[in-house]
Design an enzyme around this catalytic site. Structure first.
Site, PDB file in Angstrom:
ATOM      1  N   GLU A 185      10.630   7.002 -16.431  1.00  0.00           N
ATOM      2  CA  GLU A 185      11.185   8.356 -16.223  1.00  0.00           C
ATOM      3  C   GLU A 185      11.812   8.451 -14.830  1.00  0.00           C
ATOM      4  OE1 GLU A 185       8.088   7.796 -17.410  1.00  0.00           O
ATOM      5  OE2 GLU A 185       8.409   8.441 -19.485  1.00  0.00           O
ATOM      6  N   SER A 216      -1.667  -4.262  -5.845  1.00  0.00           N
ATOM      7  CA  SER A 216      -1.664  -5.552  -6.549  1.00  0.00           C
ATOM      8  C   SER A 216      -1.927  -6.690  -5.572  1.00  0.00           C
ATOM      9  CB  SER A 216      -0.311  -5.805  -7.212  1.00  0.00           C
ATOM     10  OG  SER A 216      -0.010  -4.785  -8.114  1.00  0.00           O
ATOM     11  N   THR A 267       8.018   4.466 -12.670  1.00  0.00           N
ATOM     12  CA  THR A 267       8.010   4.584 -14.137  1.00  0.00           C
ATOM     13  C   THR A 267       9.436   4.677 -14.687  1.00  0.00           C
ATOM     14  OG1 THR A 267       7.981   7.003 -14.146  1.00  0.00           O
ATOM     15  CG2 THR A 267       5.835   5.892 -14.001  1.00  0.00           C
ATOM     16  N   SER A 307       1.177   3.546  -3.306  1.00  0.00           N
ATOM     17  CA  SER A 307       0.611   4.574  -4.192  1.00  0.00           C
ATOM     18  C   SER A 307      -0.760   5.051  -3.712  1.00  0.00           C
ATOM     19  CB  SER A 307       0.436   4.015  -5.606  1.00  0.00           C
ATOM     20  OG  SER A 307       1.640   3.474  -6.076  1.00  0.00           O
ATOM     21  N   GLY A 366       0.838  -1.198   0.000  1.00  0.00           N
ATOM     22  CA  GLY A 366       0.000   0.000   0.000  1.00  0.00           C
ATOM     23  C   GLY A 366       0.871   1.246   0.000  1.00  0.00           C
ATOM     24  N   GLU A 391      12.329  -4.402  -4.983  1.00  0.00           N
ATOM     25  CA  GLU A 391      11.266  -4.575  -5.978  1.00  0.00           C
ATOM     26  C   GLU A 391      11.817  -4.416  -7.399  1.00  0.00           C
ATOM     27  OE1 GLU A 391       7.976  -1.867  -5.477  1.00  0.00           O
ATOM     28  OE2 GLU A 391       6.707  -2.986  -6.874  1.00  0.00           O
TER      29      GLU A 391
HETATM   30  C1  LIG Z   1       0.840  -3.239 -12.892  1.00  0.00           C
HETATM   31  C2  LIG Z   1       1.000  -2.265 -11.765  1.00  0.00           C
HETATM   32  C3  LIG Z   1       1.057  -2.746 -10.480  1.00  0.00           C
HETATM   33  C4  LIG Z   1       1.199  -1.842  -9.433  1.00  0.00           C
HETATM   34  N1  LIG Z   1       1.175  -2.341  -8.141  1.00  0.00           N
HETATM   35  C5  LIG Z   1       1.259  -1.491  -7.115  1.00  0.00           C
HETATM   36  C6  LIG Z   1       1.160  -1.975  -5.772  1.00  0.00           C
HETATM   37  O1  LIG Z   1       1.018  -3.176  -5.526  1.00  0.00           O
HETATM   38  N2  LIG Z   1       1.208  -1.087  -4.774  1.00  0.00           N
HETATM   39  C7  LIG Z   1       1.376   0.249  -4.969  1.00  0.00           C
HETATM   40  O2  LIG Z   1       1.455   0.981  -4.000  1.00  0.00           O
HETATM   41  N3  LIG Z   1       1.447   0.753  -6.230  1.00  0.00           N
HETATM   42  C8  LIG Z   1       1.385  -0.088  -7.301  1.00  0.00           C
HETATM   43  N4  LIG Z   1       1.437   0.400  -8.581  1.00  0.00           N
HETATM   44  C9  LIG Z   1       1.475   1.846  -8.783  1.00  0.00           C
HETATM   45  C10 LIG Z   1       2.777   2.385  -9.356  1.00  0.00           C
HETATM   46  O3  LIG Z   1       3.786   2.384  -8.394  1.00  0.00           O
HETATM   47  C11 LIG Z   1       2.464   3.805  -9.885  1.00  0.00           C
HETATM   48  O4  LIG Z   1       1.539   3.680 -10.937  1.00  0.00           O
HETATM   49  C12 LIG Z   1       3.712   4.494 -10.385  1.00  0.00           C
HETATM   50  O5  LIG Z   1       4.565   4.792  -9.306  1.00  0.00           O
HETATM   51  C13 LIG Z   1       3.386   5.773 -11.157  1.00  0.00           C
HETATM   52  O6  LIG Z   1       2.537   6.604 -10.440  1.00  0.00           O
HETATM   53  P1  LIG Z   1       1.216   7.213 -11.095  1.00  0.00           P
HETATM   54  O7  LIG Z   1       0.480   6.098 -11.741  1.00  0.00           O
HETATM   55  O8  LIG Z   1       0.519   8.001 -10.049  1.00  0.00           O
HETATM   56  O9  LIG Z   1       1.715   8.156 -12.256  1.00  0.00           O
HETATM   57  P2  LIG Z   1       2.248   9.658 -12.094  1.00  0.00           P
HETATM   58  O10 LIG Z   1       3.223   9.733 -10.975  1.00  0.00           O
HETATM   59  O11 LIG Z   1       1.085  10.573 -12.036  1.00  0.00           O
HETATM   60  O12 LIG Z   1       3.048   9.865 -13.441  1.00  0.00           O
HETATM   61  C14 LIG Z   1       2.412  10.245 -14.686  1.00  0.00           C
HETATM   62  C15 LIG Z   1       3.502  10.440 -15.728  1.00  0.00           C
HETATM   63  O13 LIG Z   1       4.353  11.530 -15.340  1.00  0.00           O
HETATM   64  C16 LIG Z   1       5.714  11.115 -15.319  1.00  0.00           C
HETATM   65  N5  LIG Z   1       6.444  11.773 -14.225  1.00  0.00           N
HETATM   66  C17 LIG Z   1       6.024  11.964 -12.966  1.00  0.00           C
HETATM   67  N6  LIG Z   1       6.968  12.578 -12.235  1.00  0.00           N
HETATM   68  C18 LIG Z   1       8.039  12.753 -13.053  1.00  0.00           C
HETATM   69  C19 LIG Z   1       9.343  13.325 -12.867  1.00  0.00           C
HETATM   70  N7  LIG Z   1       9.738  13.821 -11.696  1.00  0.00           N
HETATM   71  N8  LIG Z   1      10.183  13.342 -13.944  1.00  0.00           N
HETATM   72  C20 LIG Z   1       9.790  12.825 -15.149  1.00  0.00           C
HETATM   73  N9  LIG Z   1       8.551  12.283 -15.369  1.00  0.00           N
HETATM   74  C21 LIG Z   1       7.705  12.256 -14.339  1.00  0.00           C
HETATM   75  C22 LIG Z   1       5.652   9.613 -15.060  1.00  0.00           C
HETATM   76  O14 LIG Z   1       6.832   8.970 -15.501  1.00  0.00           O
HETATM   77  C23 LIG Z   1       4.425   9.219 -15.856  1.00  0.00           C
HETATM   78  O15 LIG Z   1       4.755   9.050 -17.219  1.00  0.00           O
HETATM   79  C24 LIG Z   1       1.304  -0.456  -9.660  1.00  0.00           C
HETATM   80  C25 LIG Z   1       1.256   0.019 -10.972  1.00  0.00           C
HETATM   81  C26 LIG Z   1       1.100  -0.868 -12.012  1.00  0.00           C
HETATM   82  C27 LIG Z   1       1.039  -0.311 -13.410  1.00  0.00           C
END
Ligand SMILES: Cc1cc2nc3c(=O)[nH]c(=O)nc-3n(C[C@H](O)[C@H](O)[C@H](O)COP(=O)(O)OP(=O)(O)OC[C@H]3O[C@@H](n4cnc5c(N)ncnc54)[C@H](O)[C@@H]3O)c2cc1C
Length: 389
Positions: free
Chosen positions: A373, A157, A371, A125, A123, A240
């Site tokens: 990035e 997840s 991500t 995000s 937990g 991870e």
């Molecule tokens: C299959 C899957 C499983 C997951 N499982 C878990 C889980 O079990 N537990 C959990 O807690 N989370 C989980 N996540 C969440 C995951 O950690 C987040 O989706 C990820 O950290 C990105 O955050 P966001 O989706 O809020 O995107 P955002 O942070 O909103 O990013 C949006 C876009 O902006 C870009 N961006 C943001 N900040 C920057 C920066 N400083 N410089 C350059 N680019 C930037 C990102 O690269 C992305 O392209 C999972 C995600 C997926 C896809």
């Protein structure tokens, strides 16, 4: 420089293969995701009985003091078959506990993880905090010997199957954001925790929203010091992002496709694959890149075996291999043509519809666990010593 395996490592690889032949076979599912959970958990129990679920842990906590290289060989062979390897408990929570947990926490959790008895979810995000994880808002307020947690997590997840969750919360809203975070371990059956599934575009329901409403957690379940949870969680994230399993998973996806191209007769769909020079070169590209991706994974394991802590090296491995999984899926679906877009349930689907499934499921590979990035930011700052952007 030594580019060969020791006799002992080769023998161990043979044992892992024999074990997988006998107890698992091969699966097209990713071992950590969807698939048949009962089969996966039963297999993890067998791994535990064999001492392989947490083989590199100290014996006193349910491990068998195996080398990091053996652990890596096991992870690689398992990923090549799509077999489970213990999920977050064995790969992330346990190793972090060994470094940062109290003795009481280690005694409570490590043997259960090593025995394959508990499944963990993460937990971290929140709807407004992903890449900028330290901005998280889920609040934990101290109340005597307990904390009371309120807030929401997302993309959790496997929460629908999990027994325990490891959660980041804000305990000091006035401190600079990284310094007001505390990290907790909670039983998923604690009153006030509820989940809502999120359906992914390829039909799986791998993750969830997780809600905390006046959830009480004993202070002894805090992972690390109060307000210092961020620094513990970066260890979890490094675990991870590490691992050779991503490169091996690409190899698993591409090998049947290669065989399909080789076996094509002049009338079959596969013939179009081998007849096209572009496709032949695409397969050569994937083969080359799988080798590179595997070496990134080996490097991380090698560092661990030398007592070094991989950091930006884990980010390099994660970014390269997750992007490779997408390139491979794109190449495969393009090579097969229209048939490649058919879902597994179609009788005209090629290779059981895997081209379509992996094309859709790998979209998330460059988002999960940070991500691409963000991985590049880590490589730029911690690896290359460049200033923050
Ligand atoms: C299959 C899957 C499983 C997951 N499982 C878990 C889980 O079990 N537990 C959990 O807690 N989370 C989980 N996540 C969440 C995951 O950690 C987040 O989706 C990820 O950290 C990105 O955050 P966001 O989706 O809020 O995107 P955002 O942070 O909103 O990013 C949006 C876009 O902006 C870009 N961006 C943001 N900040 C920057 C920066 N400083 N410089 C350059 N680019 C930037 C990102 O690269 C992305 O392209 C999972 C995600 C997926 C896809």
């Amino acid at each position: 420089m030594e580019f060969s395996w020791s006799e002992q490592d080769q023998a161990f690889r043979g044992q892992v293969r024999a074990f997988l032949d006998e107890h698992w076979g091969t699966s097209n599912e990713d071992g950590e995701g969807g698939g048949d959970r009962n089969r996966g958990r039963a297999f993890e129990k067998k791994l535990a009985e064999h001492g392989w679920l947490t083989m590199a842990w100290p014996q006193e906590y349910g491990g068998r003091n195996a080398t990091h290289i053996e652990q890596m060989i096991f992870a690689e062979e398992s990923a090549l078959r799509g077999a489970p390897t213990g999920g977050q408990g064995a790969r992330m929570v346990g190793p972090t506990l060994i470094i940062h947990g109290t003795e009481e926490q280690k005694q409570e959790h490590l043997p259960k993880i090593a025995a394959g008895e508990v499944m963990w979810c993460q937990g971290f995000s929140e709807p407004g905090s992903g890449s900028d994880l330290a901005s998280l808002q889920t609040r934990a307020t101290r109340d005597g010997d307990e904390y009371v947690i309120n807030g929401q997590k997302i993309w959790t997840s496997g929460a629908q199957h999990a027994d325990w969750i490891h959660v980041l919360t804000r305990t000091d809203p006035d401190a600079p954001k990284h310094r007001g975070i505390s990290y907790f371990m909670l039983d998923m059956k604690t009153p006030g925790i509820s989940i809502r599934p999120i359906e992914q575009m390829h039909g799986a329901r791998g993750f969830n929203e997780t809600f905390f409403e006046d959830v009480r957690v004993p202070a002894k379940n805090r992972f690390g010091e109060e307000n210092r949870g961020w620094y513990v969680s970066t260890t979890t994230l490094d675990f991870e992002r590490s691992g050779v399993h991503r490169a091996a998973a690409v190899e698993r996806g591409y090998k049947p496709f290669l065989e399909y191209a080789k076996q094509a007769d002049s009338a079959g769909a596969g013939s179009r694959v081998v007849d096209s020079n572009v496709n032949r070169l695409s397969l050569a590209d994937t083969a080359t890149e799988v080798e590179i991706g595997r070496l990134y994974g080996y490097r991380v394991a090698w560092m661990q075996s030398k007592g070094l802590v991989p950091n930006y090296e884990a980010s390099m491995s994660k970014a390269f291999n997750s992007e490779l999984s997408q390139r491979n899926a794109r190449r495969n679906i393009n090579m097969v043509g229209l048939h490649g877009a058919l879902r597994p349930e179609s009788s005209h689907a090629v290779l059981g519809g895997q081209t379509c499934q992996s094309y859709m499921s790998t979209v998330s590979a460059t988002i999960a666990a940070g991500t691409s990035e963000i991985q590049r930011n880590i490589i730029a700052t911690r690896g290359l010593g460049l200033p923050r952007g």
